[in-house]
Design an enzyme around this catalytic site. Sequence first.
Site, PDB file in Angstrom:
ATOM      1  N   ASP A 152      -1.080  12.732  -5.595  1.00  0.00           N
ATOM      2  CA  ASP A 152      -0.272  11.681  -6.207  1.00  0.00           C
ATOM      3  C   ASP A 152      -0.522  10.418  -5.403  1.00  0.00           C
ATOM      4  O   ASP A 152      -0.594  10.465  -4.171  1.00  0.00           O
ATOM      5  CB  ASP A 152       1.212  12.041  -6.196  1.00  0.00           C
ATOM      6  CG  ASP A 152       1.981  11.178  -7.188  1.00  0.00           C
ATOM      7  OD1 ASP A 152       1.618  11.180  -8.377  1.00  0.00           O
ATOM      8  OD2 ASP A 152       2.924  10.483  -6.773  1.00  0.00           O
ATOM      9  N   SER A 153      -0.698   9.315  -6.098  1.00  0.00           N
ATOM     10  CA  SER A 153      -1.044   8.102  -5.380  1.00  0.00           C
ATOM     11  C   SER A 153      -0.389   6.887  -6.004  1.00  0.00           C
ATOM     12  O   SER A 153       0.171   6.962  -7.100  1.00  0.00           O
ATOM     13  CB  SER A 153      -2.561   7.934  -5.346  1.00  0.00           C
ATOM     14  OG  SER A 153      -3.065   7.848  -6.653  1.00  0.00           O
ATOM     15  N   TYR A 182      -4.898  -1.121  -9.819  1.00  0.00           N
ATOM     16  CA  TYR A 182      -4.619  -2.344  -9.065  1.00  0.00           C
ATOM     17  C   TYR A 182      -5.831  -2.834  -8.250  1.00  0.00           C
ATOM     18  O   TYR A 182      -5.702  -3.777  -7.475  1.00  0.00           O
ATOM     19  CB  TYR A 182      -3.422  -2.121  -8.134  1.00  0.00           C
ATOM     20  CG  TYR A 182      -2.144  -1.758  -8.863  1.00  0.00           C
ATOM     21  CD1 TYR A 182      -1.333  -2.754  -9.427  1.00  0.00           C
ATOM     22  CD2 TYR A 182      -1.750  -0.440  -9.020  1.00  0.00           C
ATOM     23  CE1 TYR A 182      -0.172  -2.429 -10.119  1.00  0.00           C
ATOM     24  CE2 TYR A 182      -0.583  -0.096  -9.709  1.00  0.00           C
ATOM     25  CZ  TYR A 182       0.193  -1.100 -10.254  1.00  0.00           C
ATOM     26  OH  TYR A 182       1.337  -0.784 -10.943  1.00  0.00           O
ATOM     27  N   ASP A 183      -6.993  -2.189  -8.407  1.00  0.00           N
ATOM     28  CA  ASP A 183      -8.170  -2.567  -7.611  1.00  0.00           C
ATOM     29  C   ASP A 183      -8.502  -4.066  -7.654  1.00  0.00           C
ATOM     30  O   ASP A 183      -8.858  -4.641  -6.625  1.00  0.00           O
ATOM     31  CB  ASP A 183      -9.400  -1.763  -8.059  1.00  0.00           C
ATOM     32  CG  ASP A 183      -9.392  -0.347  -7.502  1.00  0.00           C
ATOM     33  OD1 ASP A 183      -8.637  -0.083  -6.552  1.00  0.00           O
ATOM     34  OD2 ASP A 183     -10.144   0.501  -8.029  1.00  0.00           O
ATOM     35  N   HIS A 186      -7.675   5.411   0.231  1.00  0.00           N
ATOM     36  CA  HIS A 186      -6.641   6.410   0.469  1.00  0.00           C
ATOM     37  C   HIS A 186      -7.051   7.765  -0.090  1.00  0.00           C
ATOM     38  O   HIS A 186      -6.958   8.784   0.571  1.00  0.00           O
ATOM     39  CB  HIS A 186      -5.332   5.933  -0.173  1.00  0.00           C
ATOM     40  CG  HIS A 186      -5.489   5.493  -1.617  1.00  0.00           C
ATOM     41  ND1 HIS A 186      -6.486   4.650  -2.021  1.00  0.00           N
ATOM     42  CD2 HIS A 186      -4.810   5.819  -2.738  1.00  0.00           C
ATOM     43  CE1 HIS A 186      -6.399   4.461  -3.330  1.00  0.00           C
ATOM     44  NE2 HIS A 186      -5.385   5.165  -3.786  1.00  0.00           N
TER      45      HIS A 186
END
Length: 204
Positions: free
Chosen positions: A71-72, A153-154, A179
């Site tokens: 989950d990120s 969101y990169d 991450h």
Amino acid sequence: MTETLLVATRNRDKAREIAAVLGDLPVRVVTLADVAPELDIAETGATFLENARLKAVAAARAAGLIALADDSGLAVDALDGRPGVYSKRYAPTDAARNARLLAELHDVPDDRRTARFHCAVVIAGADGVLAEIEETVEGIITQAPRGEHGFGYDPIFRPRGATRTAAEMTLAEKNALSHRGKAFRKAAAWLRAWWGRAAGRCPR
Ligand code: IMP
């Protein structure tokens, strides 16, 4: 002996990402779509780790396999950690999510635009959690979107020490510092050691 790993996602890109990191292991990667298509796991946790735990444990039980879930999301300091576990649901599309964040930060100066991506990975078996891993990448939210690669969101996230946003990097460049790249590499090392022990071999 070929092991089977269930990656608790319906996202084939994620399954491919972990399969690539496990490249040198004799492992067959399957997803929920392959072995438990009906399973619906509500992501009701208050943290990334809780959500990863919910998904890994439910998937391992349902399929009777070793399961890995991740989950990120993004936490922005000036927004008290938002969007956090709501990263995926912050607005209907990637472009709208980025626009919302930039609007919320419109009067925030560069030195207070610090943020980080989190990734929690949980590996579970029939008896519950086997391993928990958490990794982050620090950075800042830019003033405007830049770059065409990546996702989410990169385009508005510039990793600390970089001159480009994550969306201006190649996938390999991003994976080296991201991450998820860091968490998946740790998970791969854990699985390698665990399967090595299970087979009575010394872990590499
Ligand atoms: P998931 O839990 O990995 O599906 O990610 C949740 C959300 O966090 C995604 O839909 C994205 O909006 C955001 N996110 C997570 N990882 C990344 C990343 O590497 N780049 C950009 N956005 C990300």
